[in-house]
Design an enzyme around this catalytic site. Structure first.
Site, PDB file in Angstrom:
ATOM      1  N   HIS A  36       0.814  -1.216   0.000  1.00 56.95           N
ATOM      2  CA  HIS A  36       0.000   0.000   0.000  1.00 56.95           C
ATOM      3  C   HIS A  36       0.848   1.266   0.000  1.00 56.95           C
ATOM      4  O   HIS A  36       1.884   1.331   0.640  1.00 56.95           O
ATOM      5  CB  HIS A  36      -0.899  -0.010   1.243  1.00 56.95           C
ATOM      6  CG  HIS A  36      -1.800   1.168   1.364  1.00 56.95           C
ATOM      7  ND1 HIS A  36      -1.850   1.956   2.482  1.00 56.95           N
ATOM      8  CD2 HIS A  36      -2.705   1.697   0.493  1.00 56.95           C
ATOM      9  CE1 HIS A  36      -2.739   2.919   2.316  1.00 56.95           C
ATOM     10  NE2 HIS A  36      -3.272   2.784   1.118  1.00 56.95           N
ATOM     11  N   ASP A  78      -0.327   6.207  -5.319  1.00 56.03           N
ATOM     12  CA  ASP A  78      -1.262   7.324  -5.423  1.00 56.03           C
ATOM     13  C   ASP A  78      -0.754   8.312  -6.466  1.00 56.03           C
ATOM     14  O   ASP A  78       0.377   8.794  -6.366  1.00 56.03           O
ATOM     15  CB  ASP A  78      -1.385   8.024  -4.070  1.00 56.03           C
ATOM     16  CG  ASP A  78      -1.782   7.064  -2.969  1.00 56.03           C
ATOM     17  OD1 ASP A  78      -2.961   6.681  -2.933  1.00 56.03           O
ATOM     18  OD2 ASP A  78      -0.906   6.688  -2.157  1.00 56.03           O
ATOM     19  N   HIS A 108       0.632  10.932  -1.701  1.00 55.53           N
ATOM     20  CA  HIS A 108      -0.623  10.788  -0.973  1.00 55.53           C
ATOM     21  C   HIS A 108      -0.936  12.030  -0.154  1.00 55.53           C
ATOM     22  O   HIS A 108      -1.993  12.633  -0.310  1.00 55.53           O
ATOM     23  CB  HIS A 108      -0.583   9.558  -0.056  1.00 55.53           C
ATOM     24  CG  HIS A 108      -1.906   9.196   0.523  1.00 55.53           C
ATOM     25  ND1 HIS A 108      -2.532   9.942   1.511  1.00 55.53           N
ATOM     26  CD2 HIS A 108      -2.743   8.160   0.258  1.00 55.53           C
ATOM     27  CE1 HIS A 108      -3.689   9.388   1.824  1.00 55.53           C
ATOM     28  NE2 HIS A 108      -3.846   8.308   1.085  1.00 55.53           N
ATOM     29  N   GLU A 166      -3.735   4.320  -8.025  1.00 54.26           N
ATOM     30  CA  GLU A 166      -4.817   4.924  -7.250  1.00 54.26           C
ATOM     31  C   GLU A 166      -4.881   6.403  -7.618  1.00 54.26           C
ATOM     32  O   GLU A 166      -4.081   7.214  -7.163  1.00 54.26           O
ATOM     33  CB  GLU A 166      -4.559   4.738  -5.754  1.00 54.26           C
ATOM     34  CG  GLU A 166      -5.572   5.389  -4.848  1.00 54.26           C
ATOM     35  CD  GLU A 166      -6.933   4.711  -4.895  1.00 54.26           C
ATOM     36  OE1 GLU A 166      -7.923   5.392  -4.569  1.00 54.26           O
ATOM     37  OE2 GLU A 166      -7.027   3.521  -5.258  1.00 54.26           O
TER      38      GLU A 166
END
Length: 278
Positions: free
Chosen positions: A5, A27, A41, A85
């Site tokens: 992640h 991200d 992020h 993402e």
């Protein structure tokens, strides 16, 4: 799939790949006009994580291209899935449309132009909300327009809004996307899974297993860092777990009670092939 992640710079990328993660989630921020800019992020983010790691998007694509190219000195055979993402909230519909086109252009430039087709990474284009569906539409159109339609075989799609499953399916139907769909359910690791529950995750798994008429190829849960949560996800039949501790998830996967049913995916496994929970 053990999905690392918030992989937003090269140091953390190396760390997670060293742990054995076979997928990374990054991200991606955009300018107000829809230009992909950086891996970043920002705050707030998951607990016990540094929120401000960043690298330019072009540098990120070049690095992941090197890492996923057999024969390159930096090649890592365990890098199979790259989940992008996309930070699209706040963009206008015109900017979203431009963003879809520009993402297709950049992936093509760094991975597939000049006759290059040997990179092994597969992408999941992860859009926050179904209301931003135009991004997927223009991405797919641009892939065809620039002669990269065959590379759609390396691209999947995901909406991450934890929305109504039937509404999400209707949007995919409208877009003409009937395969290569990853479905996700989750919550930040700062909130106990007890408060989120697993009813929607179970619904996604049920939909995946319904048969050829289903639209879901893979189901993953996020962000699971506790053993009880990871074990529950495995028992429910997920295809992937997104985590801040990839080596921890892999160690659970390798325990005898789970290794008889699961193994870590390799390049020989199709990331868009449907497997039913047993």
């Amino acid at each position: 799939f053990a999905l690392a992640h918030m992989v937003n710079d090269f140091d953390i990328m190396k760390s997670y790949l060293d742990e054995g993660a076979n997928g990374i989630e990054t991200d991606i921020t955009f300018s107000p006009e829809g230009e992909p800019e950086s891996a970043f992020h920002g705050v707030p983010c998951d607990c016990k994580r540094w929120c401000d790691r960043t690298v330019s998007f072009d540098s990120y694509l070049q690095k992941t291209s090197d890492l996923s190219t057999p024969g390159h000195p930096d090649y890592r055979e365990n890098l199979l899935i790259i989940i992008l993402e996309l930070k699209l909230n706040g963009l206008s519909q015109d900017a979203l449309a431009n963003g879809g086109r520009r993402l297709a252009d950049k992936l093509a430039a760094h991975f597939w132009t000049g006759g290059r087709r040997d990179q092994r990474a597969t992408f999941v284009v992860s859009v926050p909300q179904t209301s931003q569906k135009v991004f997927m539409k223009t991405f797919r159109e641009e892939m065809e327009a620039i002669g990269m339609g065959d590379m759609n075989a390396k691209v999947g799609f995901d909406f991450t809004d934890n929305g109504d499953v039937s509404v999400t399916k209707a949007v995919y139907d409208e877009l003409g996307i009937t395969e290569h769909i990853w479905a996700s359910d989750g919550i930040t690791n700062c909130v106990a899974l007890l408060f989120r529950g697993t009813s929607r995750l179970e619904e996604l798994i049920q939909k995946r297993d319904e048969g050829e008429s289903t639209y879901i190829s893979k189901v993953y849960a996020w962000t699971y860092d506790k053993e009880t949560s990871v074990v529950l996800a495995l028992e429910l039949g997920v295809d992937g777990v997104m985590t801040n501790y990839a080596d921890f998830v892999i160690s659970i996967l390798n325990k005898p009670e789970h290794s008889s049913k699961y193994r870590l995916a390799t390049y020989e496994d199709d990331p868009f092939e449907r497997f039913k929970a047993v």
